[in-house]
Scaffold this motif. Structure first.
Motif, mmCIF file in Angstrom:
data_model
loop_
_atom_site.group_PDB
_atom_site.id
_atom_site.type_symbol
_atom_site.label_atom_id
_atom_site.label_comp_id
_atom_site.label_asym_id
_atom_site.label_seq_id
_atom_site.Cartn_x
_atom_site.Cartn_y
_atom_site.Cartn_z
ATOM 1 N N GLY A 92 -25.594 41.114 -88.206
ATOM 2 C CA GLY A 92 -25.726 39.691 -88.466
ATOM 3 C C GLY A 92 -26.437 38.953 -87.341
ATOM 4 N N VAL A 93 -26.696 37.671 -87.581
ATOM 5 C CA VAL A 93 -27.465 36.838 -86.649
ATOM 6 C C VAL A 93 -26.843 35.449 -86.587
ATOM 7 N N GLN A 94 -26.832 34.882 -85.395
ATOM 8 C CA GLN A 94 -26.459 33.486 -85.193
ATOM 9 C C GLN A 94 -27.683 32.717 -84.702
ATOM 10 N N TRP A 95 -27.936 31.558 -85.295
ATOM 11 C CA TRP A 95 -29.065 30.719 -84.866
ATOM 12 C C TRP A 95 -28.494 29.326 -84.582
ATOM 13 N N MET A 96 -28.470 28.961 -83.309
ATOM 14 C CA MET A 96 -27.895 27.682 -82.915
ATOM 15 C C MET A 96 -28.973 26.785 -82.310
ATOM 16 N N THR A 97 -29.098 25.587 -82.837
ATOM 17 C CA THR A 97 -29.982 24.573 -82.290
ATOM 18 C C THR A 97 -29.149 23.674 -81.390
ATOM 19 N N ALA A 98 -29.341 23.799 -80.084
ATOM 20 C CA ALA A 98 -28.584 22.967 -79.149
ATOM 21 C C ALA A 98 -29.009 21.511 -79.261
ATOM 22 N N GLY A 99 -30.327 21.289 -79.386
ATOM 23 C CA GLY A 99 -30.826 19.936 -79.550
ATOM 24 C C GLY A 99 -30.311 19.000 -78.480
ATOM 25 N N SER A 100 -29.737 17.866 -78.887
ATOM 26 C CA SER A 100 -29.325 16.824 -77.960
ATOM 27 C C SER A 100 -28.151 17.224 -77.094
ATOM 28 N N GLY A 101 -27.445 18.280 -77.455
ATOM 29 C CA GLY A 101 -26.372 18.756 -76.610
ATOM 30 C C GLY A 101 -25.223 19.345 -77.384
ATOM 31 N N ILE A 102 -24.791 20.524 -76.970
ATOM 32 C CA ILE A 102 -23.684 21.203 -77.636
ATOM 33 C C ILE A 102 -22.966 22.051 -76.600
ATOM 34 N N VAL A 103 -21.691 22.245 -76.799
ATOM 35 C CA VAL A 103 -20.901 23.180 -76.010
ATOM 36 C C VAL A 103 -20.447 24.280 -76.961
#
Length: 286
Positions: A92-103
């Motif tokens: 599987g794959v995870q695709w995370m867009t942090a963009g303006s900010g994420i923890v």
């Protein structure tokens, strides 16, 4: 159509994180990035014993780019401050867009901590242009059976299509910036051909095995750097092989990186640190 030229090959260098075996081909001594591809960590392969501590990536922040995580073996539990939570298994794959900010946290599930087992994970950082750096964070996790496995060359090639189009199919993850991303599996003697790559940055990392890239031999844990102008690419397996293969339009903007933040200016980095310290990324527990 002219073939892409192999410019250089970059060996992944060892940079373990605690007891986690880690190698990294980019950034490296001779290569800062493959615009817009910024960073690749190759964790494992290794086998964890029962009652292990698992992956060490507890809650930490990001801003200004995307993380794409490929679980080749083992499992990965994800949780983030935008409310996403999942356990992605092998393939599987995870695709995370942090963009303006994420923890987010990326840790081993309880069953893996208890039982142990094999683990191999790739994490790729993909830059965002200035116009998208402060976009709303998002997360998509897909299991192996949600990723099209397209075969070619009489079954000797499998293209696991994550984003973009190939062979009349479309990957399950829609990239904000038109990134094509796949995992290639080739049996010895298998050939895979790709076109319409003129002006596109190609990210080609050989996880294991040996191949020829437009006739040039490459071996495991090497990143193959290619020119921008060429249009076609042929990969021929000299042994069974697994590769990470992606391509995208270069962004061509200044890159200022500091730890988990990637922006265009030093002031934007200071702003990111200030916002995180002020709790604006909505911190999460482990």
């Amino acid at each position: 159509m002219p073939a892409k030229t192999v410019v250089a090959q970059h060996a992944a260098y060892r940079d373990d994180i605690g007891d986690l075996v880690t190698t990294r081909p980019v950034p490296g001594p001779d290569l800062d990035q493959v615009d817009p591809f910024l960073f690749l960590n190759h964790h494992g392969p290794q086998t964890y014993p029962p009652n292990n501590r698992g992956l060490p990536f507890g809650p930490h922040p990001h801003r200004g780019f995307e993380t794409v995580t490929f679980i080749l073996e083992g499992e990965l539990a994800h949780r983030d401050s935008a409310g996403h939570e999942s356990v992605i298994k092998a393939g599987g794959v995870q695709w995370m867009t942090a963009g303006s900010g994420i923890v987010h946290s990326e840790v081993s599930p309880e069953a893996f901590l208890r039982d142990g087992g094999p683990m191999e994970i790739l994490q790729l950082w993909v830059n965002l242009p200035a116009r998208l750096k402060m976009t709303r964070p998002r997360y998509v996790g897909v299991q192996a059976d949600q990723i099209p496995a397209l075969t070619a060359d009489d079954g000797r090639v499998t293209v696991r299509l994550i984003s973009g189009r190939w062979g009349g199919r479309e990957g399950p993850i829609a990239s904000l910036t038109g990134v094509f991303m796949s995992v290639l599996e080739l049996k010895k003697g298998g050939k895979a051909g790709f076109g319409s790559l003129g002006g596109r940055s190609v990210f080609l990392y050989l996880v294991r095995g040996e191949v020829k890239v437009n006739g040039v031999a490459a071996s495991a844990q090497h990143l193959v750097e290619l020119d921008l102008s060429g249009d076609t690419l042929e990969i021929e397996a000299s042994s069974d092989a697994v590769l990470l293969f992606g391509h995208a339009d270069p962004i061509g903007e200044p890159v200022v990186a500091h730890g988990p933040f990637v922006m265009n200016t030093r002031q934007e980095i200071l702003d990111a640190i200030r916002d995180y310290q002020a709790g604006l990324f909505e911190n999460i527990s482990a």
